[in-house]
Design a protein around this motif. Structure first.
Motif, PDB file in Angstrom:
ATOM      1  N   TRP A   1       0.828  -1.205   0.000  1.00  0.00           N
ATOM      2  CA  TRP A   1       0.000   0.000   0.000  1.00  0.00           C
ATOM      3  C   TRP A   1       0.865   1.259   0.000  1.00  0.00           C
ATOM      4  O   TRP A   1       0.646   2.188  -0.766  1.00  0.00           O
ATOM      5  CB  TRP A   1      -0.926  -0.016   1.219  1.00  0.00           C
ATOM      6  N   SER A   2       1.919   1.274   0.850  1.00  0.00           N
ATOM      7  CA  SER A   2       2.737   2.479   0.923  1.00  0.00           C
ATOM      8  C   SER A   2       3.526   2.685  -0.371  1.00  0.00           C
ATOM      9  O   SER A   2       3.757   3.816  -0.791  1.00  0.00           O
ATOM     10  CB  SER A   2       3.663   2.453   2.142  1.00  0.00           C
TER      11      SER A   2
ATOM     12  N   VAL B   1       2.457   1.671  -3.429  1.00  0.00           N
ATOM     13  CA  VAL B   1       1.490   2.023  -4.483  1.00  0.00           C
ATOM     14  C   VAL B   1       0.981   3.448  -4.311  1.00  0.00           C
ATOM     15  O   VAL B   1       0.855   4.204  -5.270  1.00  0.00           O
ATOM     16  CB  VAL B   1       0.297   1.027  -4.471  1.00  0.00           C
ATOM     17  N   SER B   2       0.700   3.838  -3.040  1.00  0.00           N
ATOM     18  CA  SER B   2       0.010   5.118  -2.873  1.00  0.00           C
ATOM     19  C   SER B   2       0.921   6.249  -2.377  1.00  0.00           C
ATOM     20  O   SER B   2       0.536   7.408  -2.404  1.00  0.00           O
ATOM     21  CB  SER B   2      -1.178   4.953  -1.923  1.00  0.00           C
ATOM     22  N   LEU B   3       2.120   5.917  -1.911  1.00  0.00           N
ATOM     23  CA  LEU B   3       3.011   6.985  -1.434  1.00  0.00           C
ATOM     24  C   LEU B   3       4.345   7.027  -2.185  1.00  0.00           C
ATOM     25  O   LEU B   3       4.665   8.005  -2.848  1.00  0.00           O
ATOM     26  CB  LEU B   3       3.299   6.812   0.069  1.00  0.00           C
TER      27      LEU B   3
ATOM     28  N   PRO C   1       4.097   7.181  -6.335  1.00  0.00           N
ATOM     29  CA  PRO C   1       3.390   8.381  -6.813  1.00  0.00           C
ATOM     30  C   PRO C   1       4.113   9.689  -6.482  1.00  0.00           C
ATOM     31  O   PRO C   1       4.121  10.602  -7.305  1.00  0.00           O
ATOM     32  CB  PRO C   1       2.037   8.322  -6.091  1.00  0.00           C
TER      33      PRO C   1
ATOM     34  N   VAL D   1      -1.675   5.839 -12.670  1.00  0.00           N
ATOM     35  CA  VAL D   1      -2.039   5.107 -11.454  1.00  0.00           C
ATOM     36  C   VAL D   1      -1.821   3.604 -11.658  1.00  0.00           C
ATOM     37  O   VAL D   1      -1.326   2.903 -10.775  1.00  0.00           O
ATOM     38  CB  VAL D   1      -3.512   5.397 -11.075  1.00  0.00           C
TER      39      VAL D   1
ATOM     40  N   HIS E   1       1.723   2.850 -11.150  1.00  0.00           N
ATOM     41  CA  HIS E   1       2.060   2.852  -9.720  1.00  0.00           C
ATOM     42  C   HIS E   1       1.660   1.535  -9.066  1.00  0.00           C
ATOM     43  O   HIS E   1       2.400   0.978  -8.263  1.00  0.00           O
ATOM     44  CB  HIS E   1       1.376   4.023  -8.999  1.00  0.00           C
ATOM     45  N   TRP E   2       0.484   1.054  -9.428  1.00  0.00           N
ATOM     46  CA  TRP E   2       0.026  -0.235  -8.875  1.00  0.00           C
ATOM     47  C   TRP E   2       0.965  -1.367  -9.289  1.00  0.00           C
ATOM     48  O   TRP E   2       1.405  -2.160  -8.476  1.00  0.00           O
ATOM     49  CB  TRP E   2      -1.397  -0.548  -9.347  1.00  0.00           C
TER      50      TRP E   2
END
Ligand SMILES: [Zn+2]
Length: 375
Positions: free
Chosen positions: A31-32, A34-36, A39, A47, A50-51
């Motif tokens: 999660w960190s 992919v989303s931090l 990005p 996006v 990033h995933w």
């Protein structure tokens, strides 16, 4: 909850397991990433990229930890110290050696192998990163390689912190062991340093939280507590192993075993065995052959009104490879296993025949006697 391990696959015949705590960490790391992480550094990428990057990086991080542990395992194996399993949990992995190394030099080689693998991986990923950032690979490839080079560097370095049971602590212990020739004393010193390192992590963690680095701070506090606890446990383990050194299951097992028949009803089992003998479990056997083990725990799931029409064979545990031990097994290892699996009673089996029984209480009693005798 933290006792549950899930077996994934085998590499070189070594089972790789993950503790369920690891799934939480894996989800958090993914999660960190992919989303931090990706990005903020690469806002121009989509996006979806990033995933993809986050998931691939998380999986490769997992593979890197496994390779680090396999480094230890491979060297241990070639020096006659077989590996029982590799377990991945919160912060990394543990290669479970089946015994302590016999001399400090072997210990040093085994301990250094893991960080060695991590640094080699760091170099490889950096190399690939330079190739990828100059060639015409998709934009998402190079950042992942760079990340993996960094984390492998961190992995190698973190493990070299000289607090037992980290690899660095093992090196420290082996060095003191080499000089003093006293394994117990060197373990004591190395685990003490491990405890201090743990406190340092906790302190840095709290300071970071107060300075607003909340997630990082919590991580450090968590790692600190883990290190302190692991250092403590390692010391107890070495004390136990040295007191019980050379003591085999056959030396302290009881041979007058009370067994129950698989055809017995649960009601009779409770009335005539549990109430009478006060053991927490009984081996189930027929004509000398061991069929399984039935414990109080197995009965808890069964409603009382079914006790009369349910038989021992319906509720007993039958996985004999994990339930039983052999006469020539080391008591210290059996104890470790019993504590881990939370079992109190272990049947001793030879050629499929029940020859005795050993309980955790017997082992603790033996430990007390042998420590008193300065064994
Ligand atoms: Zn290691």
């Amino acid at each position: 909850m933290l006792r549950t391990n899930i077996r994934l696959f085998k590499v070189f015949g070594i089972p790789i397991e993950v503790n369920i705590s690891w799934f939480i960490i894996f989800a958090l790391v993914s999660w960190s990433l992919v989303s931090l992480y990706f990005p903020t550094r690469y806002p121009d990428l989509s996006v979806a990229s990033h995933w993809g990057m986050g998931l691939v990086a998380a999986l490769m991080l997992f593979a890197s930890v496994v390779l680090h542990e396999l480094g230890h395992s491979y060297v241990a194996k070639t020096h006659g110290v077989p590996i029982k399993r590799i377990t991945l949990f919160l912060f990394g992995g543990v290669s479970q050696l089946s015994k302590e190394s016999s001399d400090p030099i072997t210990e040093i080689k085994i301990a250094i192998a893991g960080p060695g693998v991590s640094y080699v991986l760091m170099a490889v990923f950096f190399g690939l990163y330079f190739v990828a950032s100059r060639g015409n690979t998709p934009q998402s490839v190079a950042p992942v390689l760079k990340y993996l080079a960094y984390v492998n560097g961190i992995l190698g370095t973190f493990n070299l912190i000289p607090g037992f049971p980290l690899d660095g602590g093992r090196l420290l212990r082996a060095a003191i062991w080499k000089v003093t020739g006293d394994l117990r004393r060197s373990t004591y010193i190395a685990t003490r340093v491990g405890g201090v390192v743990g406190i340092a992590f906790i302190a840095i963690g709290f300071l970071s939280v107060f300075r607003g680095l909340f997630v990082f701070g919590l991580w450090m506090v968590l790692i600190g507590f883990f290190l302190r606890q692991a250092a403590e446990a390692s010391y107890v383990q070495v004390v136990v192993s040295s007191a019980l050194k050379g003591v085999k299951v056959g030396d302290i097992m009881k041979t007058d075993v009370v067994t129950v028949s698989p055809e017995l009803t649960v009601q009779d089992l409770v009335d005539s065995y549990f109430f009478r003998y006060h053991y927490d479990s009984f081996p189930v056997s027929q004509e000398g052959g061991l069929l399984g083990l039935v414990s109080l725990n197995d009965l808890k799931k069964l409603p009382r009104e079914r006790w009369r029409d349910t038989f021992v064979r319906d509720v007993m545990q039958t996985d004999l490879t994990t339930l039983s031990v052999a006469r020539d097994e080391d008591v210290a290892i059996v104890l470790r296993r019993a504590v881990r699996d939370q079992t109190g009673t272990l049947p001793v089996v030879e050629a499929n025949q029940l020859v005795g029984i050993i309980t955790r209480r017997d082992i603790m009693e033996a430990l007390r006697v042998f420590s008193d005798l300065g064994h």
